[in-house]
Write an enzyme that holds these catalytic residues in place. Structure first.
Site, PDB file in Angstrom:
ATOM      1  N   ASN A  86       0.882  -1.174   0.000  1.00  0.00           N
ATOM      2  CA  ASN A  86       0.000   0.000   0.000  1.00  0.00           C
ATOM      3  C   ASN A  86       0.915   1.219   0.000  1.00  0.00           C
ATOM      4  O   ASN A  86       1.459   1.616   1.028  1.00  0.00           O
ATOM      5  CB  ASN A  86      -0.886  -0.037   1.248  1.00  0.00           C
ATOM      6  N   LYS A 101       3.155   0.910   3.280  1.00  0.00           N
ATOM      7  CA  LYS A 101       2.768  -0.158   4.203  1.00  0.00           C
ATOM      8  C   LYS A 101       2.907  -1.475   3.463  1.00  0.00           C
ATOM      9  O   LYS A 101       2.537  -1.555   2.288  1.00  0.00           O
ATOM     10  CB  LYS A 101       1.308   0.009   4.639  1.00  0.00           C
ATOM     11  N   ARG A 148      -2.451  -2.179  -3.599  1.00  0.00           N
ATOM     12  CA  ARG A 148      -3.669  -1.397  -3.451  1.00  0.00           C
ATOM     13  C   ARG A 148      -3.569  -0.220  -4.415  1.00  0.00           C
ATOM     14  O   ARG A 148      -2.609   0.547  -4.367  1.00  0.00           O
ATOM     15  CB  ARG A 148      -3.780  -0.872  -2.030  1.00  0.00           C
ATOM     16  N   HIS A 207     -13.186   2.697  -0.778  1.00  0.00           N
ATOM     17  CA  HIS A 207     -13.257   1.652   0.262  1.00  0.00           C
ATOM     18  C   HIS A 207     -13.857   0.356  -0.300  1.00  0.00           C
ATOM     19  O   HIS A 207     -14.395  -0.458   0.464  1.00  0.00           O
ATOM     20  CB  HIS A 207     -14.166   2.060   1.445  1.00  0.00           C
ATOM     21  N   HIS A 213     -18.523   1.318   6.692  1.00  0.00           N
ATOM     22  CA  HIS A 213     -17.085   1.357   6.974  1.00  0.00           C
ATOM     23  C   HIS A 213     -16.815   2.655   7.731  1.00  0.00           C
ATOM     24  O   HIS A 213     -16.811   3.736   7.146  1.00  0.00           O
ATOM     25  CB  HIS A 213     -16.295   1.303   5.662  1.00  0.00           C
ATOM     26  N   GLY A 260     -14.089   4.346   9.666  1.00  0.00           N
ATOM     27  CA  GLY A 260     -12.689   4.452  10.104  1.00  0.00           C
ATOM     28  C   GLY A 260     -12.329   5.919  10.154  1.00  0.00           C
ATOM     29  O   GLY A 260     -13.171   6.746  10.524  1.00  0.00           O
ATOM     30  N   ARG A 309     -12.777  15.228   7.110  1.00  0.00           N
ATOM     31  CA  ARG A 309     -13.473  15.594   5.868  1.00  0.00           C
ATOM     32  C   ARG A 309     -14.930  15.935   6.154  1.00  0.00           C
ATOM     33  O   ARG A 309     -15.565  15.277   6.978  1.00  0.00           O
ATOM     34  CB  ARG A 309     -13.422  14.445   4.870  1.00  0.00           C
ATOM     35  N   ASN A 358     -15.145  -1.098  16.990  1.00  0.00           N
ATOM     36  CA  ASN A 358     -14.752  -0.852  18.385  1.00  0.00           C
ATOM     37  C   ASN A 358     -15.709  -0.028  19.216  1.00  0.00           C
ATOM     38  O   ASN A 358     -15.497   0.107  20.409  1.00  0.00           O
ATOM     39  CB  ASN A 358     -13.415  -0.107  18.422  1.00  0.00           C
ATOM     40  N   GLU A 365      -8.403  -5.415   4.654  1.00  0.00           N
ATOM     41  CA  GLU A 365      -8.157  -5.083   3.251  1.00  0.00           C
ATOM     42  C   GLU A 365      -6.899  -5.771   2.719  1.00  0.00           C
ATOM     43  O   GLU A 365      -6.860  -6.185   1.565  1.00  0.00           O
ATOM     44  CB  GLU A 365      -8.059  -3.561   3.098  1.00  0.00           C
TER      45      GLU A 365
HETATM   46  P1  ADP Z   1      -8.237   3.918   8.748  1.00  0.00           P
HETATM   47  O1  ADP Z   1      -9.527   4.460   8.244  1.00  0.00           O
HETATM   48  O2  ADP Z   1      -7.124   4.918   8.714  1.00  0.00           O
HETATM   49  O3  ADP Z   1      -7.865   2.565   8.197  1.00  0.00           O
HETATM   50  P2  ADP Z   1      -9.227   2.699  11.204  1.00  0.00           P
HETATM   51  O4  ADP Z   1     -10.176   1.857  10.464  1.00  0.00           O
HETATM   52  O5  ADP Z   1      -8.257   2.023  12.105  1.00  0.00           O
HETATM   53  O6  ADP Z   1      -8.426   3.711  10.315  1.00  0.00           O
HETATM   54  O7  ADP Z   1     -10.096   3.715  12.098  1.00  0.00           O
HETATM   55  C1  ADP Z   1      -9.531   4.750  12.835  1.00  0.00           C
HETATM   56  C2  ADP Z   1     -10.596   5.379  13.717  1.00  0.00           C
HETATM   57  O8  ADP Z   1     -11.083   4.389  14.635  1.00  0.00           O
HETATM   58  C3  ADP Z   1     -10.096   6.538  14.586  1.00  0.00           C
HETATM   59  O9  ADP Z   1     -10.991   7.633  14.496  1.00  0.00           O
HETATM   60  C4  ADP Z   1     -10.112   5.971  15.982  1.00  0.00           C
HETATM   61  O10 ADP Z   1     -10.366   6.965  16.922  1.00  0.00           O
HETATM   62  C5  ADP Z   1     -11.257   4.993  15.909  1.00  0.00           C
HETATM   63  N1  ADP Z   1     -11.183   4.017  17.002  1.00  0.00           N
HETATM   64  C6  ADP Z   1     -10.250   3.090  17.237  1.00  0.00           C
HETATM   65  N2  ADP Z   1     -10.517   2.429  18.371  1.00  0.00           N
HETATM   66  C7  ADP Z   1     -11.660   2.947  18.875  1.00  0.00           C
HETATM   67  C8  ADP Z   1     -12.469   2.704  20.035  1.00  0.00           C
HETATM   68  N3  ADP Z   1     -12.149   1.777  20.923  1.00  0.00           N
HETATM   69  N4  ADP Z   1     -13.584   3.449  20.199  1.00  0.00           N
HETATM   70  C9  ADP Z   1     -13.916   4.385  19.301  1.00  0.00           C
HETATM   71  N5  ADP Z   1     -13.208   4.667  18.202  1.00  0.00           N
HETATM   72  C10 ADP Z   1     -12.099   3.965  17.990  1.00  0.00           C
END
Ligand code: ADP
Length: 395
Positions: free
Chosen positions: A7, A14, A85, A174, A202, A204, A235, A332, A381
């Protein structure tokens, strides 16, 4: 097969070496701050459970690929194929492809659609070709899964000539994640993916929702770029398109200044003024009236926008088998999932299951009586890219 997943981002690379027969990650690492001035680029990797961190000389992506290749050679690791990717596959790629000179030409053409992402992706491909010329390479596109979206969902209501001249339409992103969790969820629920209607969320740093109809993408929230749709870490998502014009005029801003505001200074960060990290925002929300007011507002806006899209996608699909949560926040954050889906007559969340389902664990978090199932499904991914690469190279 041992597949090296690459990536290649604007200033980082990565990588993961995955044994697709066991799905084990043999090597996983990150070359960071490539070509930076002032701070040293670093390479941090884990090999067979041992973590190594080193300062490296990576003035460009080719150096970074060289560093990865050296680890592979020094440790006698085998690489049967490389999966890249690639963010933008334009109008051309409906699925992953083995890379040849024609594919490279198209990825080059689509640099104009993703000027921040496709160029480093392409450099990653060309560098691998140079450094490991005998290893076959596959491109896996973020946009590919969304190529099944019907035209009435991917067109914007602006003069048609801009679609013809510049390819302005919804592409969606995504896709690798939405596709992966779609297939995994169908398997998990024991339903035929070709009959499965899902809303995949999704959540993140970037946030997007997809309406999946009979296993295929039917609509998605990100658009011509990943700026459209939901509220994200930094964003803005959907806003009235005249707002940037108004602000630019008022503050005499250039296009790139406005672009930075919408992409890097907006979203959860822009509203809360404190962070783009959902964990901090949630903490403030949970403090109630004692917490930071704007963080609370950001959280409420974020959750309600997701809820609104789920509602729209439910009507678009007509029937929904499951709402699926994935990625950092989706996997999470029980609080977010609960807030997004509370008080909807079609959905009953099982609080206990919701609270105990955290990262890395798939689970149904709705009650058996819920008309629509709610599922948490970890995304992966890199594994999806490795499996696609293996599939294409074994043909
Ligand atoms: P990316 O989109 O860069 O791949 P991720 O899928 O790991 O990133 O998501 C990152 C987001 O997930 C961050 O905003 C982070 O705060 C949130 N996050 C991670 N762990 C937790 C948690 N336990 N509770 C709430 N949000 C979380």
């Amino acid at each position: 097969m041992n597949i090296l997943v690459i990536n290649s981002g604007s200033s980082s690379l990565k990588y993961q070496l995955i044994d697709t027969s066991t799905e084990n990650v043999i090597l996983k690492g990150l070359v960071d701050k490539i070509g930076s001035v002032g701070t040293n680029p670093t390479n941090t990797y884990t090999l067979n459970g041992n973590k190594v961190s080193e300062n490296v000389l990576a003035k460009d992506h080719k150096d970074a690929i060289g560093i990865v290749s050296k680890i592979i050679i020094d440790n006698n690791l085998k690489v049967d194929g490389i999966g890249h990717r690639v963010v933008h596959g334009g109008y051309k790629f409906f699925e992953s492809v083995v890379i040849d000179s024609e594919v490279i030409r198209y990825i080059e053409e689509f640099c104009k659609l993703a000027p921040l992402h496709n160029p480093p992706n392409l450099i990653g491909i060309l560098s691998c070709k140079e450094i490991m010329p005998d290893v076959p390479q596959v491109a896996v596109f973020d946009t590919a899964f969304h190529q099944t979206i019907p035209q009435y969902n991917y067109m914007y209501a602006i003069p048609f000539r801009y679609y013809e001249k510049y390819g302005i339409r919804k592409y969606g992103f995504h896709g690798t994640s939405h596709r992966y969790v779609t297939y995994k969820t169908a398997e998990f629920l024991n339903i035929d993916v070709n009959k499965a209607n899902f809303i995949t969320c999704h959540l993140g740093n970037g946030v997007s929702l997809t309406a999946v109809k009979e296993g295929k993408s039917y609509d998605t929230s990100m658009g011509f770029t990943p700026l459209e749709g939901l509220i994200m870490g930094t964003r803005c998502g959907d806003i009235d398109p005249s707002i940037p014009l108004y602000i630019m005029e008022k503050e005499n801003l250039s296009i790139s200044e406005m672009d930075k505001i919408l992409n890097r200074e907006s979203g959860i960060l822009g509203v809360s003024g404190i962070s783009n990290d959902m964990r901090l925002i949630e903490e403030e929300y949970l403090k109630g009236s004692e917490g930071n007011e704007r963080a609370r507002l950001a959280f409420e806006m974020y959750c309600n926008r997701i809820r609104k899209y789920i509602g729209a996608y439910y009507f678009e699909l007509g029937k929904v088998d499951a709402i699926v949560f994935t990625a950092g926040v989706g996997e999470n954050s029980p609080i977010t999932r609960k807030k997004v889906l509370e008080n909807i007559e079609l959905v009953e969340i099982d609080d206990e299951k919701n609270n105990e389902t955290v990262r890395g664990k798939a689970g149904i978090i709705s009650k058996p009586s819920s008309r629509i199932k709610v599922v948490v499904m970890p995304t992966n991914e890199e594994l999806a890219i490795a499996l696609d690469t293996e599939r294409l190279l074994s043909k």
